[in-house]
Enzyme design. Structure first.
Site, PDB file in Angstrom:
ATOM      1  N   HIS A  61       0.867  -1.195   0.000  1.00  0.00           N
ATOM      2  CA  HIS A  61       0.000   0.000   0.000  1.00  0.00           C
ATOM      3  C   HIS A  61       0.907   1.249   0.000  1.00  0.00           C
ATOM      4  O   HIS A  61       1.742   1.382  -0.876  1.00  0.00           O
ATOM      5  CB  HIS A  61      -0.922  -0.095   1.225  1.00  0.00           C
ATOM      6  CG  HIS A  61      -2.034   0.912   1.291  1.00  0.00           C
ATOM      7  ND1 HIS A  61      -2.428   1.716   0.273  1.00  0.00           N
ATOM      8  CD2 HIS A  61      -2.857   1.238   2.340  1.00  0.00           C
ATOM      9  CE1 HIS A  61      -3.428   2.494   0.655  1.00  0.00           C
ATOM     10  NE2 HIS A  61      -3.711   2.236   1.906  1.00  0.00           N
ATOM     11  N   HIS A  83      -2.440  -2.349  -9.567  1.00  0.00           N
ATOM     12  CA  HIS A  83      -3.429  -1.689  -8.697  1.00  0.00           C
ATOM     13  C   HIS A  83      -4.679  -2.563  -8.673  1.00  0.00           C
ATOM     14  O   HIS A  83      -5.061  -3.141  -9.687  1.00  0.00           O
ATOM     15  CB  HIS A  83      -3.782  -0.293  -9.242  1.00  0.00           C
ATOM     16  CG  HIS A  83      -4.386   0.586  -8.201  1.00  0.00           C
ATOM     17  ND1 HIS A  83      -5.709   0.541  -7.882  1.00  0.00           N
ATOM     18  CD2 HIS A  83      -3.824   1.504  -7.384  1.00  0.00           C
ATOM     19  CE1 HIS A  83      -5.969   1.406  -6.914  1.00  0.00           C
ATOM     20  NE2 HIS A  83      -4.840   2.004  -6.589  1.00  0.00           N
ATOM     21  N   ASP A 106       2.644   5.405  -6.707  1.00  0.00           N
ATOM     22  CA  ASP A 106       3.896   5.317  -5.932  1.00  0.00           C
ATOM     23  C   ASP A 106       5.130   5.182  -6.800  1.00  0.00           C
ATOM     24  O   ASP A 106       6.251   5.221  -6.280  1.00  0.00           O
ATOM     25  CB  ASP A 106       3.811   4.121  -4.975  1.00  0.00           C
ATOM     26  CG  ASP A 106       2.742   4.344  -3.919  1.00  0.00           C
ATOM     27  OD1 ASP A 106       1.783   3.563  -3.870  1.00  0.00           O
ATOM     28  OD2 ASP A 106       2.852   5.347  -3.190  1.00  0.00           O
TER      29      ASP A 106
HETATM   30  C1  SDX Z   1      -1.502   2.107  -3.336  1.00  0.00           C
HETATM   31  O1  SDX Z   1      -6.223   0.757  -3.213  1.00  0.00           O
HETATM   32  C2  SDX Z   1      -5.719   1.936  -3.442  1.00  0.00           C
HETATM   33  O2  SDX Z   1      -6.387   2.842  -3.893  1.00  0.00           O
HETATM   34  C3  SDX Z   1      -4.291   2.133  -3.030  1.00  0.00           C
HETATM   35  C4  SDX Z   1      -3.636   3.428  -3.435  1.00  0.00           C
HETATM   36  C5  SDX Z   1      -4.237   4.596  -2.707  1.00  0.00           C
HETATM   37  O3  SDX Z   1      -4.133   5.734  -3.216  1.00  0.00           O
HETATM   38  O4  SDX Z   1      -4.712   4.403  -1.564  1.00  0.00           O
HETATM   39  O5  SDX Z   1      -3.765   3.638  -4.837  1.00  0.00           O
HETATM   40  C6  SDX Z   1      -2.159   3.425  -3.083  1.00  0.00           C
HETATM   41  O6  SDX Z   1      -1.446   1.293  -2.444  1.00  0.00           O
HETATM   42  C7  SDX Z   1      -0.997   1.807  -4.720  1.00  0.00           C
HETATM   43  C8  SDX Z   1      -0.416   0.358  -4.835  1.00  0.00           C
HETATM   44  C9  SDX Z   1       1.014   0.423  -4.299  1.00  0.00           C
HETATM   45  N1  SDX Z   1       1.567  -0.957  -4.217  1.00  0.00           N
HETATM   46  C10 SDX Z   1       2.537  -1.351  -5.039  1.00  0.00           C
HETATM   47  O7  SDX Z   1       2.995  -0.694  -5.967  1.00  0.00           O
HETATM   48  C11 SDX Z   1       3.090  -2.731  -4.679  1.00  0.00           C
HETATM   49  C12 SDX Z   1       3.239  -3.563  -5.966  1.00  0.00           C
HETATM   50  N2  SDX Z   1       1.913  -3.870  -6.466  1.00  0.00           N
HETATM   51  C13 SDX Z   1       1.345  -5.162  -6.111  1.00  0.00           C
HETATM   52  O8  SDX Z   1       1.684  -5.554  -4.804  1.00  0.00           O
HETATM   53  C14 SDX Z   1      -0.118  -5.249  -6.501  1.00  0.00           C
HETATM   54  O9  SDX Z   1      -0.232  -4.774  -7.774  1.00  0.00           O
HETATM   55  C15 SDX Z   1      -1.177  -4.598  -5.645  1.00  0.00           C
HETATM   56  C16 SDX Z   1      -1.037  -4.941  -4.200  1.00  0.00           C
HETATM   57  C17 SDX Z   1      -1.154  -3.126  -5.814  1.00  0.00           C
HETATM   58  C18 SDX Z   1      -2.496  -5.136  -6.140  1.00  0.00           C
HETATM   59  O10 SDX Z   1      -2.480  -6.526  -5.809  1.00  0.00           O
HETATM   60  P1  SDX Z   1      -3.530  -7.465  -6.456  1.00  0.00           P
HETATM   61  O11 SDX Z   1      -4.884  -6.861  -6.362  1.00  0.00           O
HETATM   62  O12 SDX Z   1      -3.328  -8.859  -5.953  1.00  0.00           O
HETATM   63  O13 SDX Z   1      -3.101  -7.396  -7.967  1.00  0.00           O
HETATM   64  P2  SDX Z   1      -3.931  -8.049  -9.077  1.00  0.00           P
HETATM   65  O14 SDX Z   1      -5.057  -8.883  -8.563  1.00  0.00           O
HETATM   66  O15 SDX Z   1      -4.286  -6.969 -10.016  1.00  0.00           O
HETATM   67  O16 SDX Z   1      -2.840  -9.039  -9.733  1.00  0.00           O
HETATM   68  C19 SDX Z   1      -3.144  -9.588 -10.958  1.00  0.00           C
HETATM   69  C20 SDX Z   1      -1.912 -10.407 -11.343  1.00  0.00           C
HETATM   70  C21 SDX Z   1      -1.482 -11.434 -10.314  1.00  0.00           C
HETATM   71  O17 SDX Z   1      -0.843 -12.438 -11.037  1.00  0.00           O
HETATM   72  P3  SDX Z   1      -1.726 -13.767 -11.491  1.00  0.00           P
HETATM   73  O18 SDX Z   1      -2.224 -14.386 -10.197  1.00  0.00           O
HETATM   74  O19 SDX Z   1      -2.853 -13.236 -12.366  1.00  0.00           O
HETATM   75  O20 SDX Z   1      -0.738 -14.620 -12.243  1.00  0.00           O
HETATM   76  O21 SDX Z   1      -0.776  -9.523 -11.497  1.00  0.00           O
HETATM   77  C22 SDX Z   1       0.255  -9.930 -10.605  1.00  0.00           C
HETATM   78  C23 SDX Z   1      -0.405 -10.731  -9.516  1.00  0.00           C
HETATM   79  O22 SDX Z   1       0.526 -11.656  -8.965  1.00  0.00           O
HETATM   80  N3  SDX Z   1       0.862  -8.694 -10.089  1.00  0.00           N
HETATM   81  C24 SDX Z   1       2.143  -8.407 -10.160  1.00  0.00           C
HETATM   82  C25 SDX Z   1       2.267  -7.121  -9.604  1.00  0.00           C
HETATM   83  N4  SDX Z   1       1.064  -6.695  -9.210  1.00  0.00           N
HETATM   84  C26 SDX Z   1       0.197  -7.683  -9.510  1.00  0.00           C
HETATM   85  N5  SDX Z   1       3.210  -9.097 -10.634  1.00  0.00           N
HETATM   86  C27 SDX Z   1       4.414  -8.476 -10.552  1.00  0.00           C
HETATM   87  N6  SDX Z   1       4.613  -7.227 -10.032  1.00  0.00           N
HETATM   88  C28 SDX Z   1       3.562  -6.540  -9.545  1.00  0.00           C
HETATM   89  N7  SDX Z   1       3.747  -5.329  -9.029  1.00  0.00           N
END
Ligand code: SDX
Length: 392
Positions: free
Chosen positions: A229, A270, A327
């Site tokens: 997050h 996201h 971020d």
């Molecule tokens: C913020 O919610 C908000 O509004 C948050 C925020 C706010 O203003 O409050 O916008 C702020 O928290 C932004 C996010 C910051 N976090 C990061 O940048 C950390 C890296 N991102 C990931 O941890 C992830 O993308 C999340 C946590 C943001 C979202 O996680 P999800 O919901 O599990 O992602 P998803 O369901 O969209 O994933 C789909 C696929 C998955 O793979 P499969 O199971 O389909 O094979 O994409 C993969 C995930 O494993 N994936 C990634 C990835 N993010 C998702 N793979 C590699 N690198 C990544 N960053």
């Protein structure tokens, strides 16, 4: 349905809640604060005006704007015992650990005599939190660099006051950089609210129990700290450090795609945006402007841009609609402003306190809001009889 749960407290079966504050269309990359597009607010507004808008639902007129700034400026100081409390932390205590603890301690200083069922008391608690977050954040920074805490200068605006408390010293006057002031104010606008993200949902859930607002915001800070997050902005810079240079990008992109490797590209992806995060687009542009205005050539910006370019051509990221989020670039601006990486999420928390408090207030004004009580999908043992120890 993993992780799917329903609230039985006036929330819809989707686990959603009702709010009139921020609207996101993740497919179209749309973000509105009280109906105003984030792009227009970023271009033409400022953080205090956006704060008034998020809290009150309308843009202020000149008198309302002046009165609001005056009200905020009258609550920037903290109790002297809180300053002593802060001196008890080691110099290298993580700033978010200090923020969570000190804001939580407000429950012991400002909660007595505050009745959460009184609308004026609630509004003043929100004002106090928004006004004091920069004072506490600057003191956390001073604790880290071993300099004396600075008192707020109420003649300054919100963002300039923070810069003065962070970088000013009693020994001499501090000249605030207009580039830093403008860039920080923009970042605060972009981070102010974002619908029902993890930390805001935390604040609402804690708030639904009737807990005091200082405890609610301390819980929000704890949730925001996580690297998935708000902690991602710190994690992005640490990731760029680890990648080192462009020649290593392919290796790290491969790691990010490897399900057996816990490494993820921080700043990408996201839960809601399956298109560009509109805030990332704005910050990316601001990044170039700030570095140019400050005459800084930051190899990490070049590295970030190459990483973005390579990832956005990679089928794994394209098929999963993983774009840079808010971020990804913000840390490069914070770094250019001289803010240490451990303070990045503190900056996020200063801004998000506006969204957290606005939504905490809104919950009290929403009829039939009841205690949040998430349910679960149970996968444990079926009913069975107890077996005495001698038979086990
Ligand atoms: C913020 O919610 C908000 O509004 C948050 C925020 C706010 O203003 O409050 O916008 C702020 O928290 C932004 C996010 C910051 N976090 C990061 O940048 C950390 C890296 N991102 C990931 O941890 C992830 O993308 C999340 C946590 C943001 C979202 O996680 P999800 O919901 O599990 O992602 P998803 O369901 O969209 O994933 C789909 C696929 C998955 O793979 P499969 O199971 O389909 O094979 O994409 C993969 C995930 O494993 N994936 C990634 C990835 N993010 C998702 N793979 C590699 N690198 C990544 N960053």
């Amino acid at each position: 349905q993993t992780g799917y749960f329903t609230y039985d407290s006036g929330f819809a079966a989707t686990g959603a809640c009702k709010s009139d504050i921020t609207f996101i269309d993740g497919g179209k990359g749309v973000l509105l604060y009280r109906g105003y597009p984030i792009e227009q607010l970023a271009e033409s507004s400022n953080f205090m005006e956006v704060t008034y808008l998020l809290m009150n639902g309308e843009l202020p007129d000149a008198q309302q704007y002046n009165d609001f700034n005056h009200l905020i400026s009258r609550h920037t100081m903290v109790h002297e015992k809180i300053r002593s409390f802060m001196k008890g932390f080691q110099y290298d205590a993580h700033p978010m650990a200090m923020m969570m603890s000190v804001i939580g301690s407000f429950s012991a200083f400002y909660h007595d005599g505050m009745n959460v069922n009184n609308a004026e008391d609630r509004k003043m608690a929100a004002i106090r939190l928004i006004a004091k977050m920069p004072t506490v954040a600057a003191a956390v920074y001073k604790n880290y660099v071993g300099q004396p805490f600075m008192y707020p200068q109420n003649k300054l605006g919100f963002t300039d006051r923070l810069l003065h408390m962070m970088y000013g010293v009693p020994a001499e006057d501090y000249v605030i950089s207009p580039v830093a002031s403008k860039a920080l104010d923009l970042l605060f606008i972009l981070h102010a609210d974002h619908e029902q993200n993890a930390s805001t949902s935390t604040v609402r859930l804690v708030g639904s129990t009737g807990a005091n607002p200082f405890a609610c915001i301390s819980a929000g800070i704890a949730s925001l700290w996580g690297p998935a997050h708000g902690g991602a902005n710190e994690a992005v810079l640490n990731m760029l450090d680890e990648i080192g240079d462009v020649s290593q990008i392919d290796k790290y992109v491969a790691k990010a795609k490897d399900k057996n490797d816990p490494f993820r590209l921080m700043g990408f992806g996201h839960r809601v945006y399956k298109n560009f995060d509109p805030r990332a687009t704005i910050i990316r542009k601001a990044c170039h402007e700030v570095l140019e205005d400050l005459g800084i050539v930051d190899p990490q910006l070049e590295l970030a841009m190459r990483l973005e370019e390579i990832a956005l051509k990679d089928e794994y990221f394209v098929s999963r609609k993983l774009y840079p989020n808010v971020d990804f670039y913000s840390g490069i601006i914070y770094k250019a402003l001289g803010i240490p990486v451990q303070m990045f999420t503190v900056m996020f928390a200063i801004a998000r306190t506006v969204g957290w408090t606005s939504q905490w207030l809104e919950q009290y004004e929403t009829p039939d809001t009841r205690i949040g009580r998430p349910r679960q999908v149970y996968g444990g043992a079926k009913t069975r009889d107890y077996v005495p120890l001698k038979n086990r």
